[in-house]
Write an enzyme that holds these catalytic residues in place. Structure first.
Site, PDB file in Angstrom:
ATOM      1  N   HIS A  40      31.278  32.006  39.435  1.00  0.00           N
ATOM      2  CA  HIS A  40      32.355  32.852  39.973  1.00  0.00           C
ATOM      3  C   HIS A  40      31.852  34.269  40.228  1.00  0.00           C
ATOM      4  O   HIS A  40      31.598  35.025  39.295  1.00  0.00           O
ATOM      5  CB  HIS A  40      33.542  32.899  39.004  1.00  0.00           C
ATOM      6  CG  HIS A  40      34.738  33.584  39.580  1.00  0.00           C
ATOM      7  ND1 HIS A  40      35.892  32.914  39.920  1.00  0.00           N
ATOM      8  CD2 HIS A  40      34.962  34.879  39.917  1.00  0.00           C
ATOM      9  CE1 HIS A  40      36.768  33.770  40.417  1.00  0.00           C
ATOM     10  NE2 HIS A  40      36.233  34.985  40.420  1.00  0.00           N
ATOM     11  N   HIS A  76      31.746  37.723  43.387  1.00  0.00           N
ATOM     12  CA  HIS A  76      32.240  38.342  44.628  1.00  0.00           C
ATOM     13  C   HIS A  76      31.087  39.095  45.278  1.00  0.00           C
ATOM     14  O   HIS A  76      30.909  40.288  45.049  1.00  0.00           O
ATOM     15  CB  HIS A  76      33.414  39.285  44.341  1.00  0.00           C
ATOM     16  CG  HIS A  76      34.618  38.573  43.829  1.00  0.00           C
ATOM     17  ND1 HIS A  76      35.679  38.212  44.657  1.00  0.00           N
ATOM     18  CD2 HIS A  76      34.931  38.104  42.594  1.00  0.00           C
ATOM     19  CE1 HIS A  76      36.586  37.580  43.928  1.00  0.00           C
ATOM     20  NE2 HIS A  76      36.154  37.500  42.682  1.00  0.00           N
ATOM     21  N   GLN A 127      42.163  37.327  49.549  1.00  0.00           N
ATOM     22  CA  GLN A 127      42.345  38.329  48.491  1.00  0.00           C
ATOM     23  C   GLN A 127      43.760  38.922  48.465  1.00  0.00           C
ATOM     24  O   GLN A 127      44.319  39.191  47.410  1.00  0.00           O
ATOM     25  CB  GLN A 127      41.325  39.462  48.691  1.00  0.00           C
ATOM     26  CG  GLN A 127      41.532  40.694  47.831  1.00  0.00           C
ATOM     27  CD  GLN A 127      41.055  40.516  46.411  1.00  0.00           C
ATOM     28  OE1 GLN A 127      39.864  40.509  46.149  1.00  0.00           O
ATOM     29  NE2 GLN A 127      41.988  40.362  45.478  1.00  0.00           N
ATOM     30  N   HIS A 184      41.615  31.765  42.251  1.00  0.00           N
ATOM     31  CA  HIS A 184      41.939  32.800  41.277  1.00  0.00           C
ATOM     32  C   HIS A 184      43.346  32.460  40.815  1.00  0.00           C
ATOM     33  O   HIS A 184      44.287  32.505  41.616  1.00  0.00           O
ATOM     34  CB  HIS A 184      41.921  34.178  41.929  1.00  0.00           C
ATOM     35  CG  HIS A 184      40.557  34.736  42.135  1.00  0.00           C
ATOM     36  ND1 HIS A 184      39.653  34.175  42.987  1.00  0.00           N
ATOM     37  CD2 HIS A 184      39.953  35.828  41.581  1.00  0.00           C
ATOM     38  CE1 HIS A 184      38.533  34.890  42.954  1.00  0.00           C
ATOM     39  NE2 HIS A 184      38.685  35.896  42.117  1.00  0.00           N
ATOM     40  N   GLU A 240      45.710  35.248  37.010  1.00  0.00           N
ATOM     41  CA  GLU A 240      44.880  36.353  36.496  1.00  0.00           C
ATOM     42  C   GLU A 240      45.807  37.526  36.161  1.00  0.00           C
ATOM     43  O   GLU A 240      45.879  38.521  36.874  1.00  0.00           O
ATOM     44  CB  GLU A 240      43.811  36.774  37.513  1.00  0.00           C
ATOM     45  CG  GLU A 240      42.801  37.754  36.902  1.00  0.00           C
ATOM     46  CD  GLU A 240      41.757  38.254  37.886  1.00  0.00           C
ATOM     47  OE1 GLU A 240      41.817  37.870  39.069  1.00  0.00           O
ATOM     48  OE2 GLU A 240      40.893  39.050  37.469  1.00  0.00           O
ATOM     49  N   ASP A 248      31.680  37.339  37.899  1.00  0.00           N
ATOM     50  CA  ASP A 248      32.804  37.881  38.672  1.00  0.00           C
ATOM     51  C   ASP A 248      32.389  39.102  39.494  1.00  0.00           C
ATOM     52  O   ASP A 248      32.475  39.091  40.712  1.00  0.00           O
ATOM     53  CB  ASP A 248      33.995  38.211  37.766  1.00  0.00           C
ATOM     54  CG  ASP A 248      35.327  38.280  38.510  1.00  0.00           C
ATOM     55  OD1 ASP A 248      35.366  37.930  39.700  1.00  0.00           O
ATOM     56  OD2 ASP A 248      36.327  38.673  37.886  1.00  0.00           O
ATOM     57  N   TRP A 291      35.987  46.719  40.884  1.00  0.00           N
ATOM     58  CA  TRP A 291      36.620  46.265  39.644  1.00  0.00           C
ATOM     59  C   TRP A 291      35.769  46.511  38.404  1.00  0.00           C
ATOM     60  O   TRP A 291      36.275  46.551  37.291  1.00  0.00           O
ATOM     61  CB  TRP A 291      36.944  44.765  39.750  1.00  0.00           C
ATOM     62  CG  TRP A 291      37.939  44.480  40.819  1.00  0.00           C
ATOM     63  CD1 TRP A 291      39.307  44.498  40.686  1.00  0.00           C
ATOM     64  CD2 TRP A 291      37.674  44.157  42.194  1.00  0.00           C
ATOM     65  NE1 TRP A 291      39.886  44.209  41.892  1.00  0.00           N
ATOM     66  CE2 TRP A 291      38.926  43.993  42.832  1.00  0.00           C
ATOM     67  CE3 TRP A 291      36.514  43.986  42.943  1.00  0.00           C
ATOM     68  CZ2 TRP A 291      39.040  43.667  44.191  1.00  0.00           C
ATOM     69  CZ3 TRP A 291      36.626  43.668  44.288  1.00  0.00           C
ATOM     70  CH2 TRP A 291      37.872  43.517  44.893  1.00  0.00           C
TER      71      TRP A 291
HETATM   72 FE   FE2 Z   1      37.188  36.880  40.854  1.00  0.00          FE
END
Ligand code: FE2
Length: 429
Positions: free
Chosen positions: A61, A63, A156, A214, A217, A313, A319
Site C-alpha cells: 500500500h 502512494h 481520492q 481505502h 479510514e 502508505d 500526509w
Molecule cells: Fe493510502
C-alpha cells in the site's frame, strides 16, 4: 567461452529457519537450494556466513504519485488526514508529468536499495488529465526490470462525490491500471459509500480485476464499509482478490460487532493492509486522553485466518513527512503499535512486509524456492526478528539473479580501552 551468470549464496539462513543453506541462481531463476552445493564454473560465490537471505520486501500500500512532494506547495500544519487531502488538492493542478516521473523514479531507487522490489501504489484518478496515471504507467514500464509496480485506480476525492471520478477511473483501467480502488468513507453519505463499494466490486468482477479500497479510514466505530466490501466480495465470487486497506475504524468498533465481522471477512477471503506509520500519526487526532492508536486489529485478524500485510502508505508527502522506503521500519512500528511481542508475533510482522504483502498483490513465483525468479535480499541479521530489531542493513539486493544494490556492513569502531575494536549490534553468545 561465455561467462557464467550463476550466483551462489553460501551458508545462508532462510526466513523459515533453515540454517546453513546454499542458494544457486542461474539464468535469472533459483535452480538449487541445499547444503554444500557445488559451485558451477565461473559462478560468483557470496559467503553469507549465516546471515538471513530473505525474499524481497513488498509494500502492499503506497502512494507513489504523491511521494517526495513534501513541502509542495506548503506543509500540512495540522498533520491531519483531511488537511493532507486538501493539500494534495492544492498541489494537483501544479503537477507536471516530468516531476511526477522524476520523484517516482527517485523513490524506486530508494526502494531498491532497501530491498523493496514490489510495490502496489494507489494513483489518484480525480484529475481529468489523468496525469499521475500516465506518469506512473511510464514509471511502471521503466522500472519493470528491477521492481514490480502495481497500480490501483484511486478516486481520492470520492467515486460518487467528485465530478467525473467514475468515468476517469474507467479510463485509467482502459489505459492499463491493474486494480480497482475507492474510498467509501469519504463519499457524502454512508449510503453513497456503500453504493460506491457495490459499483467498484461489480466493475472489478466484470473486468476480472482485483479490488483494493481505502476503507473505513477513520476513528468512527460506525464506519462499516468493510462489512459491505465483504458482502459484495462474497456475492460476486471475488474471494481472495479483494483488499481492505487501513480499516482503522475497526480499532474503535464494539467487540461484539467485531466478533461477527471477522468471520464474514474470512469467508470472503479479504486481505487487509494496515499502515502502522501513518495510522499511528493520523488517527486519534480528535481524541484528548486516552488517545486511540487507530491501527486496525492486526493480531485478531491474523488469528481469524485473514491475510494481513503492512504498508508504508506515504513517504515525504502531504500526509507524512518521514520515511525512506524501509519496510523493516514499517514492521517495527506495526509490532509496537499492535503489541505483537511474542517470538511468533514478531515473526508474523516480518511476514506482513514480505510473503503476506506478496499475497495481497497476487505476485507469482514469490519466495526462495527452486524454480522461482532469483529475487532476494541478504540482510545483516541472523533471523527475521533480528532484522526487525536492527532494521537490518541490506548487504545485497538481487533481482533475477543480478545484483541491483549492495551496501557495506554496518559497524562502528570503538576507541575504548579493554573493549572490542568494533560493534555491529548483533548478539553473540
Ligand atoms: Fe493510502
Amino acid at each position: 567461452m561465455e561467462r557464467s551468470d550463476a550466483l551462489l549464496i553460501r551458508n545462508a539462513t532462510l526466513p523459515d529457519g533453515r540454517l546453513q543453506h546454499d542458494v544457486l541462481a542461474a539464468s535469472g531463476r533459483i535452480v538449487a537450494i541445499g547444503a554444500g552445493l557445488p559451485a558451477p564454473e565461473g559462478a560468483r560465490v557470496v559467503q553469507a556466513e549465516g546471515l538471513l537471505l530473505s525474499p524481497p520486501f513488498v509494500d502492499a500500500h503506497f502512494h507513489m504519485d504523491a511521494t517526495l512532494s513534501h513541502g509542495l506547495p506548503r506543509v500540512n500544519r495540522s498533520g491531519t488526514l483531511l488537511e493532507g487531502i486538501a493539500l494534495w488538492g492544492e498541489l494537483k493542478p501544479m503537477l507536471t508529468l516530468e516531476a511526477l516521473v522524476e520523484r517516482a523514479l527517485q523513490y524506486c531507487d530508494w526502494a531498491v536499495a532497501r530491498g523493496l522490489l514490489a510495490i502496489r501504489t494507489h494513483v489518484d484518478v480525480c484529475d481529468d488529465r489523468l496525469l499521475a496515471v500516465q506518469a506512473l504507467l511510464h514509471v511502471k514500464a521503466r522500472v519493470a526490470p528491477y521492481l514490480d509496480l502495481q497500480l490501483v485506480a484511486f478516486p481520492q476525492d470520492g467515486l460518487l462525490r467528485a465530478p467525473n471520478a467514475l468515468a476517469n477511473l474507467e479510463r485509467a483501467l482502459d489505459l492499463g491500471v491493474d486494480v480497482v480502488g475507492g474510498i467509501p468513507h469519504f463519499e457524502r453519505t454512508a449510503e453513497q459509500g456503500a453504493r460506491s463499494v457495490q459499483i467498484l466490486c461489480e466493475l472489478a468482477a466484470a473486468r476480472g480485476l482485483r479490488v483494493d479500497l481505502h476503507c473505513d479510514e477513520s476513528d468512527d466505530p460506525q464506519s462499516r464499509h468493510v462489512e459491505t466490501l465483504a458482502f459484495h466480495t462474497h456475492r460476486l465470487g471475488l474471494h481472495g482478490r479483494v483488499t481492505g486497506s487501513h480499516l482503522t475504524s475497526m480499532h474503535s468498533m464494539d467487540n461484539d460487532y467485531v466478533s461477527k465481522l471477522l468471520p464474514l471477512m474470512r469467508e470472503a477471503q479479504l486481505h487487509v493492509v494496515a499502515n502502522p506509520l501513518v495510522n499511528i500519526t493520523l488517527q486519534g487526532r480528535a481524541d484528548t486522553y486516552p488517545k486511540r492508536r487507530g491501527m486496525t486489529r492486526v493480531p485478531e485478524l491474523m488469528a481469524a485466518g485473514i491475510n494481513v500485510a503492512f504498508g508504508h502508505d506515504c513517504v515525504m508527502d502531504p500526509w507524512y513527512s518521514l520515511g525512506s522506503g524501509d519496510m523493516l521500519e514499517v514492521a517495527q512500528m506495526g509490532l509496537h503499535v499492535a503489541q505483537m511481542t511474542s517470538q511468533a508475533q514478531m515473526r508474523a510482522c516480518f511476514d506482513a512486509v514480505t510473503v503476506n504483502a506478496a499475497a495481497v498483490m497476487g505476485l507469482d513465483g514469490y519466495g526462495i524456492e527452486v524454480g522461482n525468479p532469483a529475487d532476494f535480499v541478504l540482510l545483516q541479521a541472523r533471523s527475521p526478528v533480528e532484522a526487525i530489531r536492527l532494521r537490518a542493513n541490506r548487504l545485497m539486493v538481487v533481482r533475477r539473479g543480478q545484483v541491483v544494490a549492495h551496501a557495506p556492513a554496518a559497524t562502528a569502531t570503538l576507541c575504548l580501552p579493554d573493549r572490542p575494536p568494533s560493534v555491529d549490534w548483533t548478539l553473540r553468545r
